[in-house]
Design an enzyme around this catalytic site. Structure first.
Site, PDB file in Angstrom:
ATOM      1  N   HIS A 263       0.836  -1.480   0.432  1.00 55.08           N
ATOM      2  CA  HIS A 263       0.040   0.028   0.105  1.00 55.08           C
ATOM      3  C   HIS A 263       1.047   1.351  -0.230  1.00 55.08           C
ATOM      4  O   HIS A 263       2.054   0.985   0.579  1.00 55.08           O
ATOM      5  CB  HIS A 263      -0.483   0.025   1.000  1.00 55.08           C
ATOM      6  CG  HIS A 263      -1.900   1.112   1.343  1.00 55.08           C
ATOM      7  ND1 HIS A 263      -1.563   2.101   1.385  1.00 55.08           N
ATOM      8  CD2 HIS A 263      -2.975   0.715   1.189  1.00 55.08           C
ATOM      9  CE1 HIS A 263      -2.740   2.823   2.083  1.00 55.08           C
ATOM     10  NE2 HIS A 263      -3.354   2.494   1.480  1.00 55.08           N
TER      11      HIS A 263
ATOM     12  N   GLN B 221      -5.049  -5.368   6.960  1.00 50.47           N
ATOM     13  CA  GLN B 221      -5.668  -5.539   5.967  1.00 50.47           C
ATOM     14  C   GLN B 221      -6.471  -7.387   6.973  1.00 50.47           C
ATOM     15  O   GLN B 221      -6.521  -7.913   7.532  1.00 50.47           O
ATOM     16  CB  GLN B 221      -5.653  -6.495   4.589  1.00 50.47           C
ATOM     17  CG  GLN B 221      -5.652  -5.401   3.653  1.00 50.47           C
ATOM     18  CD  GLN B 221      -7.382  -4.506   3.618  1.00 50.47           C
ATOM     19  OE1 GLN B 221      -8.291  -5.455   3.986  1.00 50.47           O
ATOM     20  NE2 GLN B 221      -7.311  -3.464   3.419  1.00 50.47           N
TER      21      GLN B 221
ATOM     22  N   ASP C 256       2.920  -5.225   8.104  1.00 49.87           N
ATOM     23  CA  ASP C 256       1.920  -3.967   7.937  1.00 49.87           C
ATOM     24  C   ASP C 256       0.170  -4.847   7.762  1.00 49.87           C
ATOM     25  O   ASP C 256       0.554  -6.030   7.104  1.00 49.87           O
ATOM     26  CB  ASP C 256       1.672  -3.345   6.817  1.00 49.87           C
ATOM     27  CG  ASP C 256       0.501  -2.371   5.837  1.00 49.87           C
ATOM     28  OD1 ASP C 256      -0.511  -2.962   6.716  1.00 49.87           O
ATOM     29  OD2 ASP C 256       0.526  -1.926   4.689  1.00 49.87           O
TER      30      ASP C 256
ATOM     31  N   LYS D  98     -10.696  -0.743  10.139  1.00 49.44           N
ATOM     32  CA  LYS D  98     -11.089  -2.262   9.514  1.00 49.44           C
ATOM     33  C   LYS D  98     -11.068  -3.360  10.066  1.00 49.44           C
ATOM     34  O   LYS D  98     -10.919  -4.182  10.188  1.00 49.44           O
ATOM     35  CB  LYS D  98      -9.445  -2.130   8.703  1.00 49.44           C
ATOM     36  CG  LYS D  98      -9.093  -1.759   7.647  1.00 49.44           C
ATOM     37  CD  LYS D  98      -8.656  -2.003   6.721  1.00 49.44           C
ATOM     38  CE  LYS D  98      -8.251  -0.127   5.969  1.00 49.44           C
ATOM     39  NZ  LYS D  98      -8.211  -0.467   4.603  1.00 49.44           N
TER      40      LYS D  98
ATOM     41  N   CYS E 273      -4.436   2.220  -4.375  1.00 51.99           N
ATOM     42  CA  CYS E 273      -3.519   2.810  -3.167  1.00 51.99           C
ATOM     43  C   CYS E 273      -2.354   2.145  -3.159  1.00 51.99           C
ATOM     44  O   CYS E 273      -1.827   1.793  -2.446  1.00 51.99           O
ATOM     45  CB  CYS E 273      -3.130   2.531  -1.877  1.00 51.99           C
ATOM     46  SG  CYS E 273      -4.511   4.271  -1.127  1.00 51.99           S
TER      47      CYS E 273
HETATM   48  N1  PMP Z   1      -1.488  -0.801   4.752  1.00 53.94           N
HETATM   49  C1  PMP Z   1      -2.698  -1.406   3.919  1.00 53.94           C
HETATM   50  C2  PMP Z   1      -2.891  -2.791   3.754  1.00 53.94           C
HETATM   51  C3  PMP Z   1      -3.938  -1.175   3.810  1.00 53.94           C
HETATM   52  O1  PMP Z   1      -5.377  -1.935   3.083  1.00 53.94           O
HETATM   53  C4  PMP Z   1      -4.809   0.084   4.299  1.00 53.94           C
HETATM   54  C5  PMP Z   1      -5.810   0.826   4.000  1.00 53.94           C
HETATM   55  N2  PMP Z   1      -6.397   0.390   2.731  1.00 53.94           N
HETATM   56  C6  PMP Z   1      -3.701   0.599   5.018  1.00 53.94           C
HETATM   57  C7  PMP Z   1      -1.932   0.213   4.978  1.00 53.94           C
HETATM   58  C8  PMP Z   1      -3.624   2.473   4.799  1.00 53.94           C
HETATM   59  O2  PMP Z   1      -4.490   2.342   6.396  1.00 53.94           O
HETATM   60  P1  PMP Z   1      -5.116   3.660   6.374  1.00 53.94           P
HETATM   61  O3  PMP Z   1      -5.404   4.230   6.145  1.00 53.94           O
HETATM   62  O4  PMP Z   1      -5.730   2.712   7.846  1.00 53.94           O
HETATM   63  O5  PMP Z   1      -3.888   4.496   7.459  1.00 53.94           O
END
Ligand code: PMP
Length: 418
Positions: free
Chosen positions: A133, A215, A212, A238, A376
């Site tokens: 991401h 998910q 990370d 999430k 993203c």
């Molecule tokens: N890493 C991953 C794998 C994600 O899916 C996301 C959110 N889509 C993020 C980081 C960022 O999370 P947040 O927007 O809650 O900071």
């Protein structure tokens, strides 16, 4: 399982093993939006009434600042806030003092890049992957530019898996950090992080590992000790918790090697005119007034999740995912990206001659919420050879009816667009 012929769909499979979790009624969004088919759970999840109640409880019964005052209200707020830290710690098998509350995954990674990244020097190397991401790319790019550090990428294979064999050629004595997503938010791929970390630590146990878990937190039973990572990050929203709150796990001994991220109230022990000393960890990293209500709501979300039991959630979501894939495969112009066996309930696909934006916009006319875009993950998109995909991501409250209605309407949308 048995098969029968359906006039409209041809041969379809009837499953005798369908057991619905049946928790939709716990989520008021669905009674307020009767026809809503919500399939954008990788982006954010809906909130059960118990979490909403907890936020109301804080604001209506004991709203006050934490860690500061001696009166009763403030003591309740502080106790609830610190209890959430224990709940989060237990959830991932960490120690309470290893959990820092942040605004979410993004802020957690930025904190590490700033506070731990402070210890890096020119020519050091950081290894990430092509499926990260943006929040696990950009903080490292900034650090790399400031300190003249090199970023390397683990490539992905055509099936959406990381090319794990390449890791041995990518790490060396300059590698200081490997930062990887546990589960891809775009493909659903679950990376075998235990195996990867074992290999890396065998090579050099000083290499730090960041996972990370944005998910994976909702779909995989997390034990940071078994994973043996140094940092683990995730967001409350999430996993059915409020927005604006997340957790950062840092192995205790590393906290002392890290400078504070934000400076101000509460993160200090003593302030003099020209220098100051820091509070103990984790409070050293929680400057200012925290998102108190959200942290307390986060704990409640994890309590709710625990009651459902991750084993039930996994069994149920896997069943829905398999049915979704079976049905999508029936539609000829659908191309599914990187589907593998070990996968969370997320699927990316494109449809010949249909722009993902048009597909999601038209599905919205049937009250079906799916995502279109790069999610993203533009480096991943480039490796997949596309700019955008449609993405469907499931959660424990989705029903079989959601899946069937979505696929039926998708077939209609394809007809409209062709
Ligand atoms: N890493 C991953 C794998 C994600 O899916 C996301 C959110 N889509 C993020 C980081 C960022 O999370 P947040 O927007 O809650 O900071």
């Amino acid at each position: 399982m048995e098969s029968r012929y359906d006039d409209r769909r041809g041969k379809i499979t009837i499953r005798n093993d369908l057991v619905e979790l049946n928790i939709k009624n716990d989520f008021p969004i669905f009674s307020n939006n009767k026809d809503l088919i919500y399939l954008d759970n990788a982006s954010t999840t809906q909130k059960p009434q118990v979490v909403i109640n907890k936020l109301i409880e804080f604001y209506t019964k004991y709203n006050s600042n934490i860690h500061r005052a001696e009166y009763k209200l403030a003591n309740i707020a502080t106790k609830e806030y610190e209890e959430s830290r224990q709940i989060v710690a237990d959830f991932i098998n960490a120690n309470k003092l290893e959990i820092i509350f942040t605004r979410g995954t993004t802020e957690s990674i930025n904190l590490i890049a700033y506070s731990w990244g402070n210890n890096l020097y020119e020519d050091d190397e950081i290894l990430i992957s092509e499926m990260e991401h943006h929040s696990n790319i950009i903080p490292w790019q900034m650090l790399a530019k400031q300190k003249n550090i090199k970023i390397k990428y683990i490539p992905i294979l055509e099936n959406g898996e990381l090319d794990i064999k390449s890791i041995k050629d990518l790490i060396n004595d300059k590698t200081k950090l490997v930062s990887l997503t546990h589960m891809s938010n775009t493909l659903g791929t679950i990376n075998p992080v235990n195996k990867i970390i074992k290999k890396i630590k065998q090579y050099n146990s000083d290499i730090k590992i960041l996972i990370d878990g944005a998910q994976s937190i909702s779909h995989i039973d997390i034990d940071v000790k078994k994973i043996n990572c140094d940092f683990f990050v995730f967001s409350g929203h999430k996993i059915m918790g409020p927005t604006g709150v997340g957790a950062l796990y840092i192995k205790k001994k590393l906290m002392n090697e890290m400078v504070p991220f934000l400076m101000g109230g509460q993160m200090i022990k003593e302030v003099n005119k020209f220098d100051s000393t820091w509070n103990d960890s984790p409070w050293k990293f929680e400057a200012g007034t925290s998102n108190i209500a959200q942290v307390i709501g986060f704990g409640e979300a994890i309590n709710y999740f625990n009651k459902l039991d991750i084993k039930n959630i996994n069994t149920y979501e896997n069943m829905l995912l398999n049915i979704l894939i079976e049905r999508l495969k029936e539609i000829k112009p659908v191309k599914i990206y990187g589907h593998i066996k070990n996968q969370g309930p997320v699927i990316s696909f494109n449809i010949k001659n249909c722009h993902p934006y048009d597909v999601s916009k038209l599905l919205d006319t049937y009250n079906i919420a799916i995502r279109s875009g790069h999610h993203c993950t533009q480096t991943l998109m480039k490796s997949l050879g596309t700019d955008y995909t449609n993405r469907v991501s499931l959660y424990a409250y989705n029903s079989l009816n959601d899946i069937n209605y979505f696929v039926d309407r998708l077939i209609d949308v394809i007809k409209i667009l062709n």
